[in-house]
Design an enzyme around this catalytic site. Structure first.
Site, PDB file in Angstrom:
ATOM      1  N   CYS A   1       0.842  -1.197   0.000  1.00  0.00           N
ATOM      2  CA  CYS A   1       0.000   0.000   0.000  1.00  0.00           C
ATOM      3  C   CYS A   1       0.875   1.244   0.000  1.00  0.00           C
ATOM      4  O   CYS A   1       0.466   2.295  -0.473  1.00  0.00           O
ATOM      5  CB  CYS A   1      -0.918  -0.010   1.209  1.00  0.00           C
TER       6      CYS A   1
ATOM      7  N   GLU B   1      -3.998   3.240  -8.532  1.00  0.00           N
ATOM      8  CA  GLU B   1      -3.149   2.249  -7.877  1.00  0.00           C
ATOM      9  C   GLU B   1      -3.014   1.022  -8.772  1.00  0.00           C
ATOM     10  O   GLU B   1      -4.020   0.423  -9.145  1.00  0.00           O
ATOM     11  CB  GLU B   1      -3.761   1.857  -6.528  1.00  0.00           C
TER      12      GLU B   1
HETATM   13  P1  NAD Z   1      -9.395  -6.329  -1.400  1.00  0.00           P
HETATM   14  O1  NAD Z   1     -10.085  -5.052  -1.131  1.00  0.00           O
HETATM   15  O2  NAD Z   1      -9.726  -7.041  -2.653  1.00  0.00           O
HETATM   16  O3  NAD Z   1      -9.686  -7.379  -0.215  1.00  0.00           O
HETATM   17  C1  NAD Z   1      -9.391  -7.078   1.143  1.00  0.00           C
HETATM   18  C2  NAD Z   1     -10.209  -8.012   2.040  1.00  0.00           C
HETATM   19  O4  NAD Z   1     -11.598  -7.679   1.904  1.00  0.00           O
HETATM   20  C3  NAD Z   1     -10.087  -9.489   1.673  1.00  0.00           C
HETATM   21  O5  NAD Z   1     -10.068 -10.265   2.843  1.00  0.00           O
HETATM   22  C4  NAD Z   1     -11.371  -9.733   0.869  1.00  0.00           C
HETATM   23  O6  NAD Z   1     -11.776 -11.084   0.864  1.00  0.00           O
HETATM   24  C5  NAD Z   1     -12.351  -8.863   1.639  1.00  0.00           C
HETATM   25  N1  NAD Z   1     -13.565  -8.497   0.885  1.00  0.00           N
HETATM   26  C6  NAD Z   1     -13.734  -8.458  -0.455  1.00  0.00           C
HETATM   27  N2  NAD Z   1     -15.005  -8.091  -0.748  1.00  0.00           N
HETATM   28  C7  NAD Z   1     -15.644  -7.877   0.422  1.00  0.00           C
HETATM   29  C8  NAD Z   1     -16.964  -7.471   0.782  1.00  0.00           C
HETATM   30  N3  NAD Z   1     -17.897  -7.205  -0.131  1.00  0.00           N
HETATM   31  N4  NAD Z   1     -17.262  -7.360   2.086  1.00  0.00           N
HETATM   32  C9  NAD Z   1     -16.326  -7.606   3.034  1.00  0.00           C
HETATM   33  N5  NAD Z   1     -15.062  -8.007   2.761  1.00  0.00           N
HETATM   34  C10 NAD Z   1     -14.724  -8.133   1.474  1.00  0.00           C
HETATM   35  O7  NAD Z   1      -7.831  -6.021  -1.285  1.00  0.00           O
HETATM   36  P2  NAD Z   1      -6.593  -6.985  -1.578  1.00  0.00           P
HETATM   37  O8  NAD Z   1      -6.488  -7.227  -3.043  1.00  0.00           O
HETATM   38  O9  NAD Z   1      -6.638  -8.158  -0.661  1.00  0.00           O
HETATM   39  O10 NAD Z   1      -5.374  -6.065  -1.088  1.00  0.00           O
HETATM   40  C11 NAD Z   1      -4.808  -5.060  -1.859  1.00  0.00           C
HETATM   41  C12 NAD Z   1      -5.339  -3.693  -1.455  1.00  0.00           C
HETATM   42  O11 NAD Z   1      -5.120  -3.475  -0.066  1.00  0.00           O
HETATM   43  C13 NAD Z   1      -4.617  -2.551  -2.149  1.00  0.00           C
HETATM   44  O12 NAD Z   1      -5.551  -1.587  -2.560  1.00  0.00           O
HETATM   45  C14 NAD Z   1      -3.706  -1.987  -1.066  1.00  0.00           C
HETATM   46  O13 NAD Z   1      -3.348  -0.634  -1.228  1.00  0.00           O
HETATM   47  C15 NAD Z   1      -4.545  -2.195   0.135  1.00  0.00           C
HETATM   48  N6  NAD Z   1      -3.727  -2.178   1.343  1.00  0.00           N
HETATM   49  C16 NAD Z   1      -3.806  -1.078   2.137  1.00  0.00           C
HETATM   50  C17 NAD Z   1      -3.017  -0.988   3.278  1.00  0.00           C
HETATM   51  C18 NAD Z   1      -3.086   0.213   4.171  1.00  0.00           C
HETATM   52  O14 NAD Z   1      -2.661   0.109   5.317  1.00  0.00           O
HETATM   53  N7  NAD Z   1      -3.584   1.358   3.730  1.00  0.00           N
HETATM   54  C19 NAD Z   1      -2.150  -2.045   3.600  1.00  0.00           C
HETATM   55  C20 NAD Z   1      -2.098  -3.146   2.748  1.00  0.00           C
HETATM   56  C21 NAD Z   1      -2.901  -3.206   1.622  1.00  0.00           C
END
Ligand code: NAD
Length: 503
Positions: free
Chosen positions: A290, A391
């Site tokens: 991130c 991103e």
């Molecule tokens: P994602 O948003 O696809 O998924 C994150 C989590 O949410 C997963 O466990 C997923 O199964 C769950 N999820 C998906 N749909 C959902 C719904 N409708 N309701 C509830 N939960 C749901 O993200 P990803 O691909 O796993 O991770 C990458 C993203 O995370 C990037 O955008 C990155 O920037 C971000 N990130 C942010 C930080 C931060 O601290 N700001 C840190 C790490 C990653």
């Protein structure tokens, strides 16, 4: 925890202190992104019913756990920190196998969980409140933190142990109980973490793990009235859904979301140092952080030299399986992540940016079974291009030219995100101006945009976050709420704001 047959190891959910299958009987596979022929195991594809059971267990356990004195809760967490440290190497190897980043980085991920667990266990003896003088005689005034109840923890795959620890450990030390839904791409690291909490003596029901998809498992957590806190890290799009779905039941929602972080390189920067920082910031974790430095804004006076040196170094990075000690950059996490990277490389070329390095998926030879992509750099990127705004979450860096610090700061701020920014300069006045004017949650001087430590707040502004912070003592504010307590020992009715004559 798991059943191994000749075909595969089957891993279970953890509900109410027991490792149990999902009521659905359905499973999903977890494969190595460096070698998709390597099946790591199969995990429970859970349903709403599994989530409800986990919430019910957490709700019951809360009645006991909230009353355990915080220093006693913390003793279990100190034990957990020791166990993570003892198992560090095995945990890191499992993590590299399931999400691809190189061993040095997965060891760092585990180390972050150790650091966070020790730090937060220390909060068992702090969690300071305020005592203030009352405006009335013979009256005592103070505030104390109180837990909220069941916390839903929803995490991404890029920091499979660090991020869960940032949420679960402060939740527990404050006296809450947890239902944890990890990303479907990294369930093994989640399971390893929960197993350690079990081994450390965390009582049944206090931490529950339910694996499965976001729409099914995640959504079930968001709509249940017994869940009082949702701590989510993931993409901004999903974060918005989480926020909207949780709003009707007035849950406390903590969101950490996407980033489009910037490194600014001024004309007085130590260029070698800046190149090193951009390599680590842009291509560490294959750009899937991130806080990844996906934009580099470079002063005109050093622009050409920087582009040449940076692209030469990026070209020489060794891409490969993260378990090989000579590998400097691993695969991306999945086929769909690789497709996204390729899509943005195409977009960048169509937008007219100059591709100076990389630009291709690696598909032949030893790369054939995994999701590998070359480290990729675009130069002459306009700040408004999609590759400078959106991103990508892969090994793609956009270089933008600037002519002054003011211009660099404006470019830095003109994105929807606000997680991390950095500046390379030898001029302290420029460093402090940039620190003040870049609207992000994290800022570095003469270091890249990555490298946060667990004892300071972590999080971002604008579309990166919703005003909360994790890590540091700021995390306690997510997982507790204030109760103000007034004790009147005067023996008579005293009316605040009314009985004011008494000097
Ligand atoms: P994602 O948003 O696809 O998924 C994150 C989590 O949410 C997963 O466990 C997923 O199964 C769950 N999820 C998906 N749909 C959902 C719904 N409708 N309701 C509830 N939960 C749901 O993200 P990803 O691909 O796993 O991770 C990458 C993203 O995370 C990037 O955008 C990155 O920037 C971000 N990130 C942010 C930080 C931060 O601290 N700001 C840190 C790490 C990653």
């Amino acid at each position: 925890m798991a059943i191994t047959t000749a075909k595969a190891t089957t891993y279970h959910n953890f509900i109410d202190g027991a490792w149990v299958p999902s009521v659905s009987g359905d499973l999903f596979e977890n494969r190595n992104p460096a070698d998709s022929g390597d099946l790591i195991g199969v995990f429970q594809k859970s349903t709403r019913r599994d989530v409800e059971r986990a919430i019910e267990a957490a709700r019951r356990a809360y009645e006991h756990w909230r009353l355990v004195p915080a220093p006693r809760r913390a003793e279990r967490l100190f034990r957990a920190a020791q166990l993570i440290a003892e198992r560090k190497e095995a945990l890191a190897r499992d993590m590299t196998r399931e999400m691809g980043k190189i061993l040095d980085e997965t060891r760092g991920d585990v180390q972050e969980a150790i650091d966070m667990t020790y730090f937060m266990a220390g909060e068992g003896r702090r969690q300071y409140g305020q005592t203030v003088p009352s405006e009335l005689r013979d009256k005592f005034a103070m505030s104390v933190r109180q837990p909220l109840g069941v916390c839903a923890v929803i995490t991404p795959w890029n920091f499979p142990m660090a991020i869960p620890s940032w949420k679960i450990i402060p939740a527990l030390v404050c006296g809450n109980t947890v239902v944890f839904k990890p990303a479907t791409l990294t369930p093994l690291s989640a399971l390893n973490f929960v197993k350690i909490l079990e081994d450390a003596g965390i009582p049944p029901g206090v931490v529950n793990l339910v694996t499965g998809g976001g729409e099914e498992v995640g959504n079930a957590l968001l709509v249940d009235d017994d869940v009082r806190v949702v701590s989510f890290t993931g993409s901004t799009g999903v974060g918005r859904t989480v926020s909207e779905t949780a709003a009707p039941s007035f849950k406390k929602v903590h969101l950490e979301m996407g980033g489009k972080n910037v490194i600014i390189i001024m004309d007085d920067a130590k260029l070698d140092l800046a190149v090193e920082g951009c390599l680590w910031g842009g291509f560490g974790t294959s750009g899937q952080r991130c806080t990844a430095a996906s934009r580099v804004v470079v002063h005109d006076a050093v622009y050409d030299t920087f582009v040449e040196q940076f692209s030469a170094r990026a070209r020489s990075l060794r891409v490969g399986d993260g378990v090989d000690p000579s590998t400097q950059m691993g695969p991306v996490v999945s086929r769909s992540q690789l497709d996204t990277v390729m899509k943005y490389v195409d977009i960048g070329q169509k937008e007219g940016a100059r591709l100076v390095c990389g630009g291709h998926a690696l598909t032949s030879g030893g790369y054939g079974k995994g999701f590998f992509h070359e480290p990729t750099i675009f130069a002459d990127v306009a700040p408004t291009m999609r590759i400078a705004q959106e991103e990508i979450f892969g090994p793609v860096v956009s270089i933008i030219r600037c002519r002054s610090l003011d211009e660099a700061v404006t470019i830095g701020n003109t994105v929807q995100y606000g997680l991390s920014a950095s500046i390379y300069t030898q001029d302290i006045n420029r460093a402090f101006s940039a620190m003040r004017d870049l609207y992000t949650g994290i800022f570095y001087v003469n270091a890249p945009t990555i490298g946060a430590e667990v004892h300071l707040p972590f999080g971002g502004t604008k579309a990166t976050g919703n005003g909360h912070r994790e890590a540091g003592t700021a995390a306690l504010d997510v997982f507790s709420e204030w109760k103000s307590v007034y004790v009147d020992f005067s023996g008579r009715l005293q009316r605040a704001q009314i009985d004011t004559a008494d000097l």
